[in-house]
Scaffold this active site. Sequence first.
Site, PDB file in Angstrom:
ATOM      1  N   GLY A   8       0.840  -1.208   0.000  1.00 26.80           N
ATOM      2  CA  GLY A   8       0.000   0.000   0.000  1.00 26.80           C
ATOM      3  C   GLY A   8       0.867   1.247   0.000  1.00 26.80           C
ATOM      4  N   THR A 128      -5.917   1.122   9.628  1.00 25.28           N
ATOM      5  CA  THR A 128      -6.846   1.174  10.760  1.00 25.28           C
ATOM      6  C   THR A 128      -7.895   0.079  10.551  1.00 25.28           C
ATOM      7  OG1 THR A 128      -6.522   3.545  10.865  1.00 25.28           O
ATOM      8  CG2 THR A 128      -8.442   2.663  12.029  1.00 25.28           C
ATOM      9  N   CYS A 272     -10.413   9.543   7.521  1.00 26.86           N
ATOM     10  CA  CYS A 272     -10.405   8.719   8.746  1.00 26.86           C
ATOM     11  C   CYS A 272     -11.591   8.918   9.690  1.00 26.86           C
ATOM     12  CB  CYS A 272      -9.122   8.973   9.515  1.00 26.86           C
ATOM     13  SG  CYS A 272      -7.669   8.401   8.619  1.00 26.86           S
ATOM     14  N   PHE A 334      -9.709  18.726   2.188  1.00 27.34           N
ATOM     15  CA  PHE A 334     -10.392  18.619   3.491  1.00 27.34           C
ATOM     16  C   PHE A 334      -9.697  19.426   4.585  1.00 27.34           C
ATOM     17  CE2 PHE A 334      -8.193  15.766   6.498  1.00 27.34           C
ATOM     18  CZ  PHE A 334      -7.188  15.237   5.711  1.00 27.34           C
TER      19      PHE A 334
HETATM   20  P1  NAD Z   1      -4.677   5.045   0.364  1.00 27.05           P
HETATM   21  O1  NAD Z   1      -5.914   4.718  -0.372  1.00 27.05           O
HETATM   22  O2  NAD Z   1      -3.992   6.341   0.111  1.00 27.05           O
HETATM   23  O3  NAD Z   1      -3.593   3.892   0.079  1.00 27.05           O
HETATM   24  C1  NAD Z   1      -3.886   2.535   0.113  1.00 27.05           C
HETATM   25  C2  NAD Z   1      -3.154   1.869  -1.049  1.00 27.05           C
HETATM   26  O4  NAD Z   1      -3.268   0.452  -0.917  1.00 27.05           O
HETATM   27  C3  NAD Z   1      -3.710   2.218  -2.428  1.00 27.05           C
HETATM   28  O5  NAD Z   1      -2.709   2.825  -3.223  1.00 27.05           O
HETATM   29  C4  NAD Z   1      -4.154   0.857  -3.012  1.00 27.05           C
HETATM   30  O6  NAD Z   1      -3.923   0.744  -4.407  1.00 27.05           O
HETATM   31  C5  NAD Z   1      -3.280  -0.098  -2.228  1.00 27.05           C
HETATM   32  N1  NAD Z   1      -3.791  -1.458  -2.181  1.00 27.05           N
HETATM   33  C6  NAD Z   1      -5.040  -1.874  -1.889  1.00 27.05           C
HETATM   34  N2  NAD Z   1      -5.090  -3.224  -1.901  1.00 27.05           N
HETATM   35  C7  NAD Z   1      -3.862  -3.664  -2.212  1.00 27.05           C
HETATM   36  C8  NAD Z   1      -3.272  -4.959  -2.376  1.00 27.05           C
HETATM   37  N3  NAD Z   1      -3.992  -6.077  -2.172  1.00 27.05           N
HETATM   38  N4  NAD Z   1      -1.960  -5.050  -2.724  1.00 27.05           N
HETATM   39  C9  NAD Z   1      -1.219  -3.933  -2.911  1.00 27.05           C
HETATM   40  N5  NAD Z   1      -1.711  -2.681  -2.753  1.00 27.05           N
HETATM   41  C10 NAD Z   1      -3.018  -2.541  -2.407  1.00 27.05           C
HETATM   42  O7  NAD Z   1      -4.988   4.878   1.915  1.00 27.05           O
HETATM   43  P2  NAD Z   1      -4.258   5.606   3.147  1.00 27.05           P
HETATM   44  O8  NAD Z   1      -4.821   6.945   3.362  1.00 27.05           O
HETATM   45  O9  NAD Z   1      -2.804   5.437   3.008  1.00 27.05           O
HETATM   46  O10 NAD Z   1      -4.792   4.701   4.347  1.00 27.05           O
HETATM   47  C11 NAD Z   1      -4.330   3.391   4.533  1.00 27.05           C
HETATM   48  C12 NAD Z   1      -4.806   2.911   5.891  1.00 27.05           C
HETATM   49  O11 NAD Z   1      -4.225   3.731   6.909  1.00 27.05           O
HETATM   50  C13 NAD Z   1      -6.316   2.980   6.108  1.00 27.05           C
HETATM   51  O12 NAD Z   1      -6.703   1.887   6.888  1.00 27.05           O
HETATM   52  C14 NAD Z   1      -6.507   4.277   6.880  1.00 27.05           C
HETATM   53  O13 NAD Z   1      -7.648   4.247   7.695  1.00 27.05           O
HETATM   54  C15 NAD Z   1      -5.259   4.304   7.736  1.00 27.05           C
HETATM   55  N6  NAD Z   1      -4.818   5.652   8.140  1.00 27.05           N
HETATM   56  C16 NAD Z   1      -4.861   6.701   7.254  1.00 27.05           C
HETATM   57  C17 NAD Z   1      -4.394   7.953   7.650  1.00 27.05           C
HETATM   58  C18 NAD Z   1      -4.427   9.131   6.713  1.00 27.05           C
HETATM   59  O14 NAD Z   1      -4.166  10.234   7.155  1.00 27.05           O
HETATM   60  N7  NAD Z   1      -4.713   8.957   5.446  1.00 27.05           N
HETATM   61  C19 NAD Z   1      -3.863   8.135   8.930  1.00 27.05           C
HETATM   62  C20 NAD Z   1      -3.821   7.037   9.796  1.00 27.05           C
HETATM   63  C21 NAD Z   1      -4.300   5.796   9.381  1.00 27.05           C
HETATM   64  C1  UDX Z   2      -6.734  12.488  11.536  1.00 24.52           C
HETATM   65  C2  UDX Z   2      -6.054  12.352  12.911  1.00 24.52           C
HETATM   66  O1  UDX Z   2      -5.743  13.654  13.406  1.00 24.52           O
HETATM   67  C3  UDX Z   2      -4.785  11.533  12.784  1.00 24.52           C
HETATM   68  O2  UDX Z   2      -4.202  11.335  14.067  1.00 24.52           O
HETATM   69  C4  UDX Z   2      -5.149  10.192  12.169  1.00 24.52           C
HETATM   70  O3  UDX Z   2      -3.981   9.418  12.019  1.00 24.52           O
HETATM   71  C5  UDX Z   2      -5.832  10.383  10.833  1.00 24.52           C
HETATM   72  O4  UDX Z   2      -6.989  11.211  10.994  1.00 24.52           O
HETATM   73  P1  UDX Z   2      -6.335  13.973   9.373  1.00 24.52           P
HETATM   74  O5  UDX Z   2      -7.705  13.525   9.020  1.00 24.52           O
HETATM   75  O6  UDX Z   2      -5.241  13.809   8.381  1.00 24.52           O
HETATM   76  O7  UDX Z   2      -5.848  13.210  10.706  1.00 24.52           O
HETATM   77  O8  UDX Z   2      -6.355  15.539   9.772  1.00 24.52           O
HETATM   78  P2  UDX Z   2      -6.845  16.327  11.080  1.00 24.52           P
HETATM   79  O9  UDX Z   2      -5.864  17.385  11.329  1.00 24.52           O
HETATM   80  O10 UDX Z   2      -7.169  15.444  12.194  1.00 24.52           O
HETATM   81  O11 UDX Z   2      -8.173  17.045  10.563  1.00 24.52           O
HETATM   82  C6  UDX Z   2      -9.348  16.309  10.266  1.00 24.52           C
HETATM   83  C7  UDX Z   2     -10.469  17.259   9.928  1.00 24.52           C
HETATM   84  O12 UDX Z   2     -10.879  17.993  11.075  1.00 24.52           O
HETATM   85  C8  UDX Z   2     -10.096  18.307   8.870  1.00 24.52           C
HETATM   86  O13 UDX Z   2     -11.174  18.490   7.980  1.00 24.52           O
HETATM   87  C9  UDX Z   2      -9.864  19.557   9.687  1.00 24.52           C
HETATM   88  O14 UDX Z   2     -10.052  20.736   8.967  1.00 24.52           O
HETATM   89  C10 UDX Z   2     -10.907  19.387  10.792  1.00 24.52           C
HETATM   90  N1  UDX Z   2     -10.593  20.125  12.015  1.00 24.52           N
HETATM   91  C11 UDX Z   2      -9.468  19.846  12.719  1.00 24.52           C
HETATM   92  C12 UDX Z   2     -11.490  21.075  12.481  1.00 24.52           C
HETATM   93  O15 UDX Z   2     -12.520  21.323  11.855  1.00 24.52           O
HETATM   94  N2  UDX Z   2     -11.196  21.752  13.632  1.00 24.52           N
HETATM   95  C13 UDX Z   2     -10.083  21.499  14.374  1.00 24.52           C
HETATM   96  O16 UDX Z   2      -9.896  22.142  15.413  1.00 24.52           O
HETATM   97  C14 UDX Z   2      -9.178  20.514  13.889  1.00 24.52           C
END
Ligand code: NAD
Ligand code: UDX
EC number: 1.1.1.22
Length: 480
Positions: A8, A128, A272, A334
């Site tokens: 991923g 997650t 998330c 966002f």
């Molecule tokens: P994303 O969609 O950006 O990336 C996931 C990637 O996995 C994609 O590029 C997809 O093509 C790939 N993928 C899916 N199935 C696959 C497979 N079988 N083999 C190889 N590749 C595969 O997602 P993300 O934002 O990086 O989130 C990933 C996880 O982390 C989620 O569970 C999310 O909830 C969690 N998470 C995200 C954030 C965030 O800020 N985006 C923060 C903390 C946790």
């Molecule tokens: C969130 C968590 O913060 C992070 O720990 C987790 O790993 C992934 O999800 P993210 O969604 O990337 O991170 O950004 P974050 O800064 O948490 O903001 C989320 C949303 O809440 C945004 O739309 C932001 O604009 C909004 N926000 C944040 C508010 O509206 N008010 C605030 O005071 C803070």
Amino acid sequence: MVKICCIGAGYVGGPTMAVIALKCPEIEVVVVDIAAPRINAWNSDHLPIYEPGLDDVVKKCRGKNLFFSTDVEKHVAEANIVFVSVNTPTKTQGLGAGKAADLTYWESAARMIADVSKTDKIVVEKSTVPVKTAEAIERILTHNRKGINFTILSNPEFLAEGTAIADLFKPDRVLIGGRETPEGQKAIHALRDVYAHWVPVDRILCTNLWSAELSKLAANAFLAQRISSVNAMSALCEATGADVSQVSHSIGTDSRIGPKFLNASVGFGGSCFQKDILNLVYICECNGLPEVANYWKQVIKVNDYQKTRFVNRVVSSMFNTVSGKKIAVLGFAFKKDTGDTRETPAIDVCKGLLGDKAKLSIYDPQVSEDQITRDLAMKKFDWDHPAHLQPLSPTSNKQVSVVWDAYEAIKDAHGICILTEWDEFKNLDYKKVFDCMQKPAFVFDGRNVVDVNKLREIGFIVYSIGKPLDSWLKDMPAVA
Ligand code: NAD
Ligand code: UDX
């Protein structure tokens, strides 16, 4: 030698692995993905995600100990530690649709690991996932293979987009959950050694598997709950003449409450918060805890209410109709410092305004026209399946234009909606903006970025979330 493979190459897998590679030069890190365009972008000068500081980190290690590849099976087979960082979206169909996590991508990754492995591996849940997922994954891993040991760890990621590199460099904590068996503890130590290259050991928390899995859902639920709490207060502020910024500051100075995450807004977005709370709600329901489920559901309801309230405010202020009126939408991501639009409140606000037949001119410094068109055509929850693999809607919406300059978006507009807190929106020449708009000229600030008094002096009618209302707005019908 430790070899890490991360399945991923998304917002989490890419930056997290880049930082591990930077901080651990003796470890080889390969990030793999089934999406070839994503991998190609990671190998190019135009990385697939915008994240301050990421380019630098990638440039320092790519080709040395950091690699991006579509050869998923080869690199999984060669690794000792396999991180799984695939998307875990909300289910759109079947049992638990609209709430439960869709573990299709996770399960197919686990099956592939089981199929291709010839040596023992530590498998790390980076995505997650619902609490107890590790148990299901263990079954898949151990079912297919005899004689190979898989030890599963939960290592949820807490980075926030826009500050991912800073968060990864200096995390509040790193959480590692594992089985309370000798193998489980050995695996925890192996992963702790990786992070200990740059994270002080007292910030590396080790727990059992279920605590680590649940802590991630709980952390996001608590953070989102704070935003819904302050947004609920913002509605009351508007009704009473209190100022939400003053209220936030006043309560935030109480050290038990703290000042962070108290900014009222048009609503929280991102990939998330909503997904993880819905997931939590579903788990509570499945465990016979409807009261607990309803408590957390309310966080989402208030968020939806805040977005609807904003749209209603725009429409009611502009004589109860925006039909045929040009509305400039400033910001679509966002939050600032990211090009990510997953679950952005801008989608719901734009759809609400389009429903009232507004003409939208949208500007965001990091979001492309293709992405905006796709987002506005997409159904709820479809965005993460995965968005970059979905075809573009063939008919582009004539009510929407996407431009590459804020002033272009604003020209001849009746109103401006600020939906992302990009710094450049604070510093626009608002006199120039006023002069090129239709009159009366409205500003609806969904992020509290503008100086309300200054804009009112120029002549704008200004609405800013949770701030005392303009006399113009007070005379308009109440907003539900
Ligand atoms: P994303 O969609 O950006 O990336 C996931 C990637 O996995 C994609 O590029 C997809 O093509 C790939 N993928 C899916 N199935 C696959 C497979 N079988 N083999 C190889 N590749 C595969 O997602 P993300 O934002 O990086 O989130 C990933 C996880 O982390 C989620 O569970 C999310 O909830 C969690 N998470 C995200 C954030 C965030 O800020 N985006 C923060 C903390 C946790
Ligand atoms: C969130 C968590 O913060 C992070 O720990 C987790 O790993 C992934 O999800 P993210 O969604 O990337 O991170 O950004 P974050 O800064 O948490 O903001 C989320 C949303 O809440 C945004 O739309 C932001 O604009 C909004 N926000 C944040 C508010 O509206 N008010 C605030 O005071 C803070």
